[in-house]
Motif scaffolding. Structure first.
Motif, PDB file in Angstrom:
ATOM      1  N   ARG A 295       0.829  -1.210   0.000  1.00 48.71           N
ATOM      2  CA  ARG A 295       0.000   0.000   0.000  1.00 48.71           C
ATOM      3  C   ARG A 295       0.861   1.257   0.000  1.00 48.71           C
ATOM      4  N   SER A 296       1.945   1.242   0.754  1.00 49.28           N
ATOM      5  CA  SER A 296       2.851   2.391   0.766  1.00 49.28           C
ATOM      6  C   SER A 296       3.437   2.631  -0.614  1.00 49.28           C
ATOM      7  N   ALA A 297       3.791   1.540  -1.306  1.00 48.28           N
ATOM      8  CA  ALA A 297       4.350   1.671  -2.650  1.00 48.28           C
ATOM      9  C   ALA A 297       3.347   2.335  -3.587  1.00 48.28           C
ATOM     10  N   HIS A 298       2.113   1.908  -3.554  1.00 49.55           N
ATOM     11  CA  HIS A 298       1.089   2.488  -4.427  1.00 49.55           C
ATOM     12  C   HIS A 298       0.801   3.941  -4.051  1.00 49.55           C
ATOM     13  N   GLN A 299       0.750   4.210  -2.755  1.00 54.81           N
ATOM     14  CA  GLN A 299       0.472   5.570  -2.309  1.00 54.81           C
ATOM     15  C   GLN A 299       1.577   6.538  -2.714  1.00 54.81           C
ATOM     16  N   ALA A 300       2.797   6.017  -2.882  1.00 54.39           N
ATOM     17  CA  ALA A 300       3.924   6.851  -3.307  1.00 54.39           C
ATOM     18  C   ALA A 300       3.989   7.004  -4.817  1.00 54.39           C
ATOM     19  N   GLY A 301       3.026   6.413  -5.524  1.00 51.93           N
ATOM     20  CA  GLY A 301       2.963   6.585  -6.967  1.00 51.93           C
ATOM     21  C   GLY A 301       3.478   5.433  -7.787  1.00 51.93           C
ATOM     22  N   MET A 302       3.884   4.334  -7.152  1.00 52.16           N
ATOM     23  CA  MET A 302       4.380   3.185  -7.903  1.00 52.16           C
ATOM     24  C   MET A 302       3.228   2.487  -8.612  1.00 52.16           C
ATOM     25  N   GLY A 303       3.409   2.236  -9.904  1.00 52.77           N
ATOM     26  CA  GLY A 303       2.382   1.522 -10.643  1.00 52.77           C
ATOM     27  C   GLY A 303       2.412   0.035 -10.392  1.00 52.77           C
ATOM     28  N   ILE A 304       3.578  -0.510 -10.116  1.00 52.08           N
ATOM     29  CA  ILE A 304       3.734  -1.952  -9.872  1.00 52.08           C
ATOM     30  C   ILE A 304       3.845  -2.221  -8.381  1.00 52.08           C
ATOM     31  N   GLY A 305       4.759  -1.542  -7.728  1.00 55.75           N
ATOM     32  CA  GLY A 305       4.947  -1.727  -6.298  1.00 55.75           C
ATOM     33  C   GLY A 305       6.007  -2.756  -5.993  1.00 55.75           C
ATOM     34  N   VAL A 306       5.774  -3.556  -4.968  1.00 61.18           N
ATOM     35  CA  VAL A 306       6.766  -4.526  -4.512  1.00 61.18           C
ATOM     36  C   VAL A 306       6.774  -5.727  -5.448  1.00 61.18           C
ATOM     37  N   VAL A 307       7.962  -6.082  -5.919  1.00 59.54           N
ATOM     38  CA  VAL A 307       8.152  -7.288  -6.722  1.00 59.54           C
ATOM     39  C   VAL A 307       8.902  -8.294  -5.863  1.00 59.54           C
ATOM     40  N   HIS A 308       8.280  -9.430  -5.615  1.00 58.83           N
ATOM     41  CA  HIS A 308       8.879 -10.475  -4.792  1.00 58.83           C
ATOM     42  C   HIS A 308       9.738 -11.399  -5.656  1.00 58.83           C
ATOM     43  N   ASP A 309      10.642 -12.085  -5.006  1.00 55.23           N
ATOM     44  CA  ASP A 309      11.548 -13.013  -5.673  1.00 55.23           C
ATOM     45  C   ASP A 309      11.211 -14.426  -5.214  1.00 55.23           C
ATOM     46  N   LEU A 310      11.098 -15.345  -6.152  1.00 53.08           N
ATOM     47  CA  LEU A 310      10.794 -16.743  -5.842  1.00 53.08           C
ATOM     48  C   LEU A 310      12.054 -17.572  -6.015  1.00 53.08           C
ATOM     49  N   ALA A 311      12.528 -18.177  -4.930  1.00 52.03           N
ATOM     50  CA  ALA A 311      13.729 -19.005  -4.977  1.00 52.03           C
ATOM     51  C   ALA A 311      13.490 -20.271  -5.802  1.00 52.03           C
ATOM     52  N   VAL A 312      14.582 -20.897  -6.230  1.00 51.98           N
ATOM     53  CA  VAL A 312      14.493 -22.116  -7.046  1.00 51.98           C
ATOM     54  C   VAL A 312      13.920 -23.279  -6.248  1.00 51.98           C
ATOM     55  N   GLY A 313      14.340 -23.390  -5.003  1.00 48.96           N
ATOM     56  CA  GLY A 313      13.923 -24.542  -4.205  1.00 48.96           C
ATOM     57  C   GLY A 313      14.060 -24.270  -2.728  1.00 48.96           C
ATOM     58  N   VAL A 314      14.103 -25.339  -1.943  1.00 48.29           N
ATOM     59  CA  VAL A 314      14.090 -25.231  -0.486  1.00 48.29           C
ATOM     60  C   VAL A 314      15.209 -26.070   0.113  1.00 48.29           C
ATOM     61  N   LYS A 315      15.422 -25.840   1.384  1.00 46.47           N
ATOM     62  CA  LYS A 315      16.474 -26.520   2.124  1.00 46.47           C
ATOM     63  C   LYS A 315      16.068 -27.956   2.451  1.00 46.47           C
ATOM     64  N   PRO A 316      16.967 -28.908   2.277  1.00 50.97           N
ATOM     65  CA  PRO A 316      16.630 -30.270   2.717  1.00 50.97           C
ATOM     66  C   PRO A 316      16.471 -30.288   4.235  1.00 50.97           C
ATOM     67  N   GLY A 317      15.478 -31.012   4.711  1.00 48.16           N
ATOM     68  CA  GLY A 317      15.234 -31.042   6.146  1.00 48.16           C
ATOM     69  C   GLY A 317      14.401 -29.892   6.645  1.00 48.16           C
ATOM     70  N   GLY A 318      13.944 -29.013   5.742  1.00 44.75           N
ATOM     71  CA  GLY A 318      13.123 -27.885   6.147  1.00 44.75           C
ATOM     72  C   GLY A 318      11.647 -28.212   6.121  1.00 44.75           C
ATOM     73  N   ALA A 319      10.831 -27.175   6.266  1.00 40.60           N
ATOM     74  CA  ALA A 319       9.389 -27.363   6.368  1.00 40.60           C
ATOM     75  C   ALA A 319       8.797 -27.935   5.093  1.00 40.60           C
ATOM     76  N   ASP A 320       9.165 -27.375   3.923  1.00 42.94           N
ATOM     77  CA  ASP A 320       8.606 -27.887   2.673  1.00 42.94           C
ATOM     78  C   ASP A 320       9.073 -29.307   2.398  1.00 42.94           C
ATOM     79  N   ALA A 321      10.335 -29.599   2.711  1.00 44.39           N
ATOM     80  CA  ALA A 321      10.834 -30.955   2.505  1.00 44.39           C
ATOM     81  C   ALA A 321      10.067 -31.953   3.363  1.00 44.39           C
ATOM     82  N   TRP A 322       9.503 -31.475   4.462  1.00 43.53           N
ATOM     83  CA  TRP A 322       8.725 -32.325   5.369  1.00 43.53           C
ATOM     84  C   TRP A 322       7.265 -32.383   4.953  1.00 43.53           C
ATOM     85  N   THR A 323       6.633 -31.223   4.757  1.00 42.39           N
ATOM     86  CA  THR A 323       5.205 -31.216   4.451  1.00 42.39           C
ATOM     87  C   THR A 323       4.913 -31.620   3.011  1.00 42.39           C
ATOM     88  N   LEU A 324       5.875 -31.407   2.100  1.00 38.62           N
ATOM     89  CA  LEU A 324       5.656 -31.695   0.682  1.00 38.62           C
ATOM     90  C   LEU A 324       6.506 -32.862   0.196  1.00 38.62           C
TER      91      LEU A 324
END
Length: 753
Positions: free
Chosen positions: A420-449
């Motif tokens: 919301r702050s990004a848009h209020q400051a005039g940004m048309g796109i705002g925050v762009v997130h980064d998606l990592a390639v994968g996850v750590k072995p032994g972590g939450a995703d390796a366990w739940t997925l």
């Protein structure tokens, strides 16, 4: 993180024989007599089996040489896919099973189509039995599928003569997640049917326009109020400052969750989960209940914060563990404050919306607080969230599960505030997130997925000119078959969370949605091979979820890739990535006017030193000091200098830099002038998006990450600083160097304005 053979080598990956690399069953070019890497006749069946399961039996290296994959690697990778391949008889049985597998099921595991696409689906039932097929749409509607002529001969499947019927899927289904159903004399089946955009439409407003944005490693960008680490409130302030300067977006590193408590992983590209966020980034004082702490609690929280404030002004390495320990102690105090009815309802609604995925993640966090990573329970009693042991632990750990769900709720709220702050400051796109390639072995995703991840292999990259030993990212890959069997649910849910408060998403190593370099456990990075994925499904679902979120998608499409890949991504509305130093062909640097329009163009990347350091050859010095070179350092320096000079010559030819300016003094005005000239040069590109690295805007020289290393270099621990000291967000509005570079970019993009 990326497959670090950059664009200057991409021509080496072209397919000389025009093999159909778009086929999702391998794309291999081995086995052709007279070709490099032609296997012995004894390996022919193994290689045929590998190709049938999307495993490459040879690959083109960055040096233009085709290499045959060792038989042992193929057997190990096939084993990770659940395909027995030891010996001729196993290979014969596995190959026969791969051909018979579609006939064993009434419907395919999932269908992912493009909107308006005419498609026919095969349905398998006992020969002569009637079958009816229809679609239950996401909006509650129902659509009948029409049977088509099919003269395929029936097949004996385990003693049952099985026929194949073909049905046409209506082409007017709307976008979304539908269900395909079939019924045949009492036997029933169903599968997800996903209709995706033919082309992502969110980039349309950018056509004919160009905008710039800051790129930053959020943890490194601190303010006077930070707890030694950049946080979500700092993101709001950074977006506001950049937006007021005319920026359209701010791109940050992956914000995925790490371990639930110290010690935590430094790399944002090696998270425990990609679906949920890292509470390390929370600003404690921004939580509404913080204002209701009693006097003792407020004093203790202030003491914890004051203990970390001094670190904000230090150029020394970041200490995530100290910051997180202090924050967790304060967060425990705030969690104990009673919430009002409205806040209680919001929290309950958030938990209900996130569902089992959040509850299982919180359970993992609670267990991980008690069980060390090497505890035998993880491989035994606590192997899955649904084990009897874990079912018994849920009531006992209910309080800790509540706490970790609460942390995710706070992350969601503070990320929403940043957007919301990004848009209020005039940004048309705002925050762009980064998606990592994968996850750590032994972590939450390796366990739940675990059911949709492959075991016995890790992901990485083969040797290339920048990482001549190859890379092992120590991440378990998606299992392509099991992911499809699950209807891509985990992939969809991950995207939805990341996109929830995002104007865009950058997909690190987007080539991994086409193929990934699998390395058998215990082997070196050079002893791997590519495994292919159903890119039509993965890219389609990415486009669908991004369109529903109103977000653009930027693919980091750097590395060795087949030439059609970039065309395909552009066709689907996915932006590419261009890095100045790697945009050249056999004739030298590509003129910026020839860069792609549908692209994020930048001078550098986080896997190289900031531009001032790159001009000084820091990337060669660092790799030489770490033993990552396979040729004399003098040759590396000479080649790096020649490549830089080729680019700088073009910059001078356009009148953006004079001969009196040279990058010899990295702390002086000449380096600053050169950096600004390079950004003005990239602004000549037609690219819709121009990235401005915050490190370049303040004069940082230190490398943030050196690919191919783990403990050898303090990756991801470098705070934002200039040669004279740490730079805080508070300083940016008055930072003359920062203002000068941003002014240069604005003037270059919009001359005369």
């Amino acid at each position: 993180m990326a497959d670090r053979t950059y664009l200057e080598n991409s021509e080496n990956s072209e397919n000389p024989d025009n093999f159909d690399v778009s086929a999702n069953i391998g794309g291999s070019v081995a086995g052709v007599p007279g070709r490099p890497g032609h296997p012995d006749a004894g390996d022919a069946l193994l290689r045929e089996l590998a190709a049938a399961h999307g495993v490459d039996t040879s690959y083109w290296g960055w040096d233009g040489v085709e290499r045959s994959v060792a038989a042992g690697t193929l057997r190990d990778v096939l084993a990770a896919l659940g395909v027995p391949a030891d010996g001729l008889q196993e290979q014969q049985r596995s190959l026969a099973e791969s051909r018979l597998a579609p006939w064993r099921r009434i419907l395919p595991p999932v269908l992912v189509l493009r909107e308006g696409q005419e498609f026919q689906v095969n349905v398998h039932v006992p020969h002569g039995r009637g079958v009816r097929v229809w679609i239950d749409a996401e909006d509650g509607g129902r659509h009948e599928a029409t049977q088509q002529e099919n003269w395929d001969q029936p097949v004996d499947v385990d003693g049952v003569l099985t026929g194949r019927a073909t049905f046409a899927i209506p082409g007017d289904l709307g976008l979304g997640w539908h269900t395909l159903k079939a019924e045949a004399d009492g036997a029933a089946a169903q599968c997800p049917l996903v209709v995706t955009p033919g082309q992502l439409r969110t980039p349309a407003p950018l056509e004919g326009r160009r905008t710039w944005g800051l790129t930053a490693q959020l943890y490194s960008v601190r303010s006077s109020r930070s707890w030694g680490i950049g946080d979500f409130a700092d993101l709001s302030d950074l977006a506001t400052i950049a937006g007021e300067q005319g920026a359209g977006f701010v791109l940050v590193n992956p914000l995925h969750a790490a371990e639930p408590g110290p010690p935590v992983e430094d790399s944002p590209y090696l998270p425990t989960t990609r679906r949920f966020f890292n509470p390390l980034y929370l600003r404690v004082e921004e939580i509404p209940e913080y204002g209701y702490l009693d006097a003792a609690g407020r004093a203790e929280a202030a003491r914890l914060a004051d203990g970390m404030h001094a670190a904000n002004r230090s150029r020394d390495l970041l200490d995530r563990n100290a910051s997180y320990a202090a924050k967790l102690a304060a967060l425990e105090l705030v969690f104990a404050v009673r919430r009002g009815p409205a806040r209680t309802r919001e929290f309950e609604d958030f938990r209900a919306e996130q569902g089992k995925g959040l509850e299982d993640f919180a359970l993992w966090c609670a267990l991980a607080e008690e069980l060390p990573p090497t505890a035998p329970e993880w491989a035994g009693a606590a192997a899955t969230p649904e084990s009897p042991y874990c079912l018994e632990q849920r009531p006992r750990l209910a309080g800790r599960i509540d706490f970790h769900c609460w942390l995710q709720w706070l992350c969601d709220q503070q990320l929403g505030a940043a957007q919301r702050s990004a848009h209020q400051a005039g940004m048309g796109i705002g925050v762009v997130h980064d998606l990592a390639v994968g996850v750590k072995p032994g972590g939450a995703d390796a366990w739940t997925l675990a059911g949709v991840l492959a075991r016995g292999v890790t992901v990485g990259a083969p040797p290339d000119m920048f990482n001549q030993l190859g890379q092992n990212w120590s991440q378990p890959p998606w299992h392509p078959g099991r992911l499809a069997e699950s209807g891509y649910a985990a992939y969809r849910d991950m995207l939805r969370t990341v996109l929830r408060h995002a104007g865009g998403i950058r997909v690190d190593h987007i080539l991994g949605l086409f193929r990934l370099w699998w390395i058998p456990e215990g082997a070196g990075p050079e002893s791997g091979t590519y495994v292919h994925y159903d890119y039509e499904a993965l890219i389609g679902i990415l486009a669908l979820e991004a369109q529903r979120a109103g977000a653009i998608v930027i693919g980091e499409d750097l590395g060795v890739f087949e030439p059609w890949v970039r065309d395909y991504l552009a066709e689907r509305g996915i932006f590419g990535t261009s890095i100045l130093w790697f945009e050249h062909d056999a004739g030298g640097p590509i003129p910026p006017e020839h860069y792609r329009q549908q692209c994020l163009t930048s001078v550098n990347t986080h896997d190289l030193p900031p531009t001032a350091g790159y001009l000084a050859g820091e990337h060669v010095t660092l790799r030489e000091s770490l033993g990552l070179l396979r040729r004399p350092v003098e040759e590396e320096r000479a080649e790096a200098a020649a490549e830089q000079e080729a680019v700088l010559a073009q910059v001078r030819a356009r009148g953006l830099l004079t001969d009196t300016h040279c990058p010899s003094d990295r702390h002086g005005l000449d380096v600053r002038t050169t950096v600004e000239a390079l950004y003005a040069y990239t602004a000549l590109a037609p690219s819709s998006l121009l990235g401005v690295a915050l490190v370049d805007a303040v004069g940082e020289t230190r490398t943030q990450n050196q690919p191919g290393t783990s403990t050898e270099y303090p990756n991801w621990r470098i705070p934002l600083a200039a040669p004279e000291g740490a730079v805080l967000i508070d300083d940016l509005p008055g930072n003359e160097r920062f203002q000068s570079l941003l002014g240069t970019v604005r003037a270059a993009l919009h001359p005369g304005v």
